[in-house]
Motif scaffolding. Structure first.
Motif, PDB file in Angstrom:
ATOM      1  N   ILE A 235       0.803  -1.226   0.000  1.00 20.61           N
ATOM      2  CA  ILE A 235       0.000   0.000   0.000  1.00 20.61           C
ATOM      3  C   ILE A 235       0.833   1.272   0.000  1.00 20.61           C
ATOM      4  O   ILE A 235       0.303   2.367  -0.124  1.00 20.61           O
ATOM      5  N   ASN A 236       2.162   1.150   0.148  1.00 23.23           N
ATOM      6  CA  ASN A 236       2.979   2.365   0.089  1.00 23.23           C
ATOM      7  C   ASN A 236       3.060   2.865  -1.348  1.00 23.23           C
ATOM      8  O   ASN A 236       3.141   2.083  -2.281  1.00 23.23           O
ATOM      9  N   ILE A 237       3.074   4.181  -1.481  1.00 18.15           N
ATOM     10  CA  ILE A 237       3.242   4.752  -2.816  1.00 18.15           C
ATOM     11  C   ILE A 237       4.735   4.972  -3.022  1.00 18.15           C
ATOM     12  O   ILE A 237       5.343   5.818  -2.382  1.00 18.15           O
ATOM     13  N   SER A 238       5.324   4.185  -3.902  1.00 16.22           N
ATOM     14  CA  SER A 238       6.755   4.364  -4.130  1.00 16.22           C
ATOM     15  C   SER A 238       6.950   5.611  -4.992  1.00 16.22           C
ATOM     16  O   SER A 238       6.053   6.053  -5.705  1.00 16.22           O
ATOM     17  N   LEU A 269       1.207  13.880  -3.580  1.00 20.22           N
ATOM     18  CA  LEU A 269       1.176  15.018  -4.500  1.00 20.22           C
ATOM     19  C   LEU A 269       2.590  15.354  -4.958  1.00 20.22           C
ATOM     20  O   LEU A 269       3.521  15.377  -4.144  1.00 20.22           O
ATOM     21  N   ARG A 270       2.751  15.626  -6.223  1.00 17.27           N
ATOM     22  CA  ARG A 270       4.049  16.056  -6.762  1.00 17.27           C
ATOM     23  C   ARG A 270       3.827  17.274  -7.650  1.00 17.27           C
ATOM     24  O   ARG A 270       2.831  17.345  -8.375  1.00 17.27           O
ATOM     25  N   ALA A 271       4.765  18.215  -7.601  1.00 10.62           N
ATOM     26  CA  ALA A 271       4.730  19.343  -8.526  1.00 10.62           C
ATOM     27  C   ALA A 271       5.942  19.240  -9.434  1.00 10.62           C
ATOM     28  O   ALA A 271       7.029  18.858  -8.983  1.00 10.62           O
ATOM     29  N   SER A 272       5.765  19.565 -10.699  1.00 11.61           N
ATOM     30  CA  SER A 272       6.897  19.488 -11.632  1.00 11.61           C
ATOM     31  C   SER A 272       7.886  20.604 -11.316  1.00 11.61           C
ATOM     32  O   SER A 272       7.550  21.570 -10.619  1.00 11.61           O
ATOM     33  N   SER A 273       9.107  20.484 -11.843  1.00  9.62           N
ATOM     34  CA  SER A 273      10.144  21.461 -11.480  1.00  9.62           C
ATOM     35  C   SER A 273       9.814  22.873 -11.953  1.00  9.62           C
ATOM     36  O   SER A 273      10.232  23.844 -11.357  1.00  9.62           O
ATOM     37  N   GLU A 274       9.017  23.021 -13.022  1.00 11.09           N
ATOM     38  CA  GLU A 274       8.696  24.379 -13.503  1.00 11.09           C
ATOM     39  C   GLU A 274       7.486  24.972 -12.789  1.00 11.09           C
ATOM     40  O   GLU A 274       7.144  26.130 -13.015  1.00 11.09           O
ATOM     41  N   CYS A 275       6.830  24.178 -11.945  1.00 11.52           N
ATOM     42  CA  CYS A 275       5.576  24.626 -11.341  1.00 11.52           C
ATOM     43  C   CYS A 275       5.852  25.214  -9.955  1.00 11.52           C
ATOM     44  O   CYS A 275       6.491  24.580  -9.127  1.00 11.52           O
ATOM     45  N   ALA A 283      -1.649  19.346   1.397  1.00 11.85           N
ATOM     46  CA  ALA A 283      -1.420  18.251   2.356  1.00 11.85           C
ATOM     47  C   ALA A 283      -1.697  18.729   3.788  1.00 11.85           C
ATOM     48  O   ALA A 283      -2.291  18.026   4.603  1.00 11.85           O
ATOM     49  N   LYS A 284      -1.259  19.949   4.070  1.00 16.25           N
ATOM     50  CA  LYS A 284      -1.428  20.504   5.421  1.00 16.25           C
ATOM     51  C   LYS A 284      -2.903  20.638   5.805  1.00 16.25           C
ATOM     52  O   LYS A 284      -3.274  20.374   6.943  1.00 16.25           O
ATOM     53  N   CYS A 285      -3.740  21.005   4.827  1.00 15.29           N
ATOM     54  CA  CYS A 285      -5.186  21.137   5.093  1.00 15.29           C
ATOM     55  C   CYS A 285      -5.797  19.798   5.475  1.00 15.29           C
ATOM     56  O   CYS A 285      -6.890  19.746   6.045  1.00 15.29           O
ATOM     57  N   HIS A 286      -5.119  18.694   5.119  1.00 14.43           N
ATOM     58  CA  HIS A 286      -5.667  17.361   5.405  1.00 14.43           C
ATOM     59  C   HIS A 286      -4.807  16.617   6.421  1.00 14.43           C
ATOM     60  O   HIS A 286      -4.694  15.395   6.381  1.00 14.43           O
ATOM     61  N   ASP A 287      -4.125  17.378   7.275  1.00 15.54           N
ATOM     62  CA  ASP A 287      -3.379  16.754   8.354  1.00 15.54           C
ATOM     63  C   ASP A 287      -2.155  15.970   7.863  1.00 15.54           C
ATOM     64  O   ASP A 287      -1.675  15.062   8.519  1.00 15.54           O
ATOM     65  N   GLY A 288      -1.682  16.323   6.676  1.00 13.23           N
ATOM     66  CA  GLY A 288      -0.474  15.670   6.150  1.00 13.23           C
ATOM     67  C   GLY A 288       0.683  16.643   6.195  1.00 13.23           C
ATOM     68  O   GLY A 288       0.640  17.638   6.920  1.00 13.23           O
ATOM     69  N   GLY A 289       1.706  16.364   5.432  1.00 16.00           N
ATOM     70  CA  GLY A 289       2.849  17.262   5.430  1.00 16.00           C
ATOM     71  C   GLY A 289       3.781  16.944   4.290  1.00 16.00           C
ATOM     72  O   GLY A 289       3.471  16.106   3.437  1.00 16.00           O
ATOM     73  N   GLY A 290       4.923  17.621   4.275  1.00 21.18           N
ATOM     74  CA  GLY A 290       5.908  17.330   3.239  1.00 21.18           C
ATOM     75  C   GLY A 290       6.633  18.570   2.773  1.00 21.18           C
ATOM     76  O   GLY A 290       6.874  19.485   3.558  1.00 21.18           O
ATOM     77  N   HIS A 291       6.928  18.579   1.503  1.00 26.21           N
ATOM     78  CA  HIS A 291       7.736  19.642   0.895  1.00 26.21           C
ATOM     79  C   HIS A 291       6.890  20.355  -0.152  1.00 26.21           C
ATOM     80  O   HIS A 291       5.836  19.878  -0.531  1.00 26.21           O
ATOM     81  N   ASN A 292       7.419  21.476  -0.680  1.00 28.37           N
ATOM     82  CA  ASN A 292       6.580  22.173  -1.661  1.00 28.37           C
ATOM     83  C   ASN A 292       6.434  21.418  -2.983  1.00 28.37           C
ATOM     84  O   ASN A 292       5.476  21.608  -3.700  1.00 28.37           O
ATOM     85  N   ALA A 294       6.752  17.848  -3.067  1.00 30.88           N
ATOM     86  CA  ALA A 294       6.366  16.457  -2.793  1.00 30.88           C
ATOM     87  C   ALA A 294       5.758  16.377  -1.411  1.00 30.88           C
ATOM     88  O   ALA A 294       6.422  16.707  -0.428  1.00 30.88           O
ATOM     89  N   SER A 295       4.494  15.970  -1.340  1.00 32.85           N
ATOM     90  CA  SER A 295       3.891  15.843  -0.022  1.00 32.85           C
ATOM     91  C   SER A 295       2.764  14.821  -0.067  1.00 32.85           C
ATOM     92  O   SER A 295       2.425  14.308  -1.143  1.00 32.85           O
ATOM     93  N   GLY A 296       2.213  14.517   1.092  1.00 29.92           N
ATOM     94  CA  GLY A 296       1.193  13.475   1.111  1.00 29.92           C
ATOM     95  C   GLY A 296       0.285  13.563   2.317  1.00 29.92           C
ATOM     96  O   GLY A 296       0.568  14.287   3.280  1.00 29.92           O
TER      97      GLY A 296
END
Ligand code: MN
Length: 323
Positions: A235-238, A269-275, A283-292, A294-296
């Motif tokens: 179930i992990n998202i690689s 969630l992933r954002a492309s390098s130009e985005c 992610a933060k709104c849904h109690d998650g976290g991460g980077h600008n 890549a987050s989940g």
């Protein structure tokens, strides 16, 4: 080189027993930074225990140091040191915590809550970069396994040195790790490419189940419960599955959903390098976290609502830019 919070290095220097922890579902940076720190502190005579009861992915299980994990001996510690974890809730920790005098929080997530008594939070590519600098600052030399661990951590969080978070500092650290040459091609293959046939097929299913929405600027990948179990139930998202969307030409945001239980999704969630859209804001709104980029988070509701939310937030910043 910028200093790691000296209150942290002083506290470590002046104390003796430490329990090391990191985030749940540990990735290469989590395992790498914990191992490099643990082995380093043992070298200077500190007593180290590791708590890591979440399973360790097969491709990260080659570290010798893992044999010391979960051999917790102490009832109390001078400090719990948490690396690579943005919130207290997401730490993989014992149900009943031992006694401790302080929490030390060393992290590189911009969403970090600063839950430690002593904190060092800095937006660099990997927590392993911070651990490398901490070891340098404390004059602790690297051994081969520490070099392997730091390589694994930095390589994981930079997508094998290809993401936009890589800096010259990242490469300067790498240059020093190469004092132990001829090791990293094998680690890179294991960490980034090696898969079981079922995992390969799961990537295929993810590609098959990707659609483009919002004028083909957002890629939407759904792996439902049945598909996941058809291909082994992981179930992990690689990372390679999470990155499928943003590798499609013209796509700015990649959204990957895995149905872990009926109507409960793990979202990546992933954002492309130009985005320049910060996916961690969602992610933060849904109690998650991460980077600008890549987050989940975990999501339980209908997917249409989530699609709406991501699309409208993304269009808001896109339209704002065009004005
Ligand atoms: Mn990390």
């Amino acid at each position: 080189m910028k200093l790691i919070n000296e209150k942290i290095t002083d506290y470590i220097q002046n104390n003796q027993t430490f329990l090391l922890m990191t985030h749940q579902k540990p990735d290469g940076d989590a395992i790498g930074s914990v191992i490099a720190l643990g082995r380093g502190l043992k070298q200077i005579g500190k007593q180290i225990d590791y708590f890591m009861q979440d399973p360790i992915e097969q491709n990260l299980s080659f570290f010798d140091e893992i044999k010391y994990f979960n051999k917790t001996e102490n009832q109390s510690y001078d400090a719990v040191i948490v690396v690579d974890c943005s919130t207290w809730t997401h730490i993989c920790k014992p149900a009943k915590l031992p006694e401790y005098k302080a929490v030390i929080n060393i992290d590189h997530h911009i969403t970090n809550e600063g839950y430690g008594d002593l904190n060092h939070v800095e937006n660099v590519a990997a927590a392993s970069e911070l651990i490398y600098r901490l070891l340098k600052q404390m004059n602790i030399p690297l051994d081969e396994e520490m070099a392997d661990a730091l390589y694994t951590g930095i390589s994981t969080d930079t997508g094998s040195f290809q993401f936009s978070n890589v800096t010259s500092a990242t490469h300067q650290i790498l240059a020093e790790l190469y004092q132990y040459p001829y090791r990293y091609a094998d680690i890179a293959r294991r960490v980034h490419h090696e898969k079981s046939l079922m995992q390969m097929k799961m990537c295929g299913a993810a590609i098959e189940n990707t659609t483009l929405i919002n004028d083909a600027t957002i890629a939407w990948t759904v792996l439902d419960y049945k598909t996941i179990h058809q291909y082994g139930g992981d179930i992990n998202i690689s990372d390679d599955i999470a990155n499928i969307g943003i590798n499609i030409k013209g796509v700015s945001i990649g959204v990957t959903l895995k149905e872990v239980e009926k109507d409960i999704y793990r979202v990546s969630l992933r954002a492309s390098s130009e985005c320049d859209f910060d996916v961690s804001s969602i992610a933060k709104c849904h109690d998650g976290g991460g980077h600008n980029k890549a987050s989940g988070f975990t999501f339980q509701s209908n997917l249409e609502a989530l699609k709406q939310e991501i699309t409208s937030k993304f269009n808001e910043i896109k339209d704002g830019r065009n004005q």
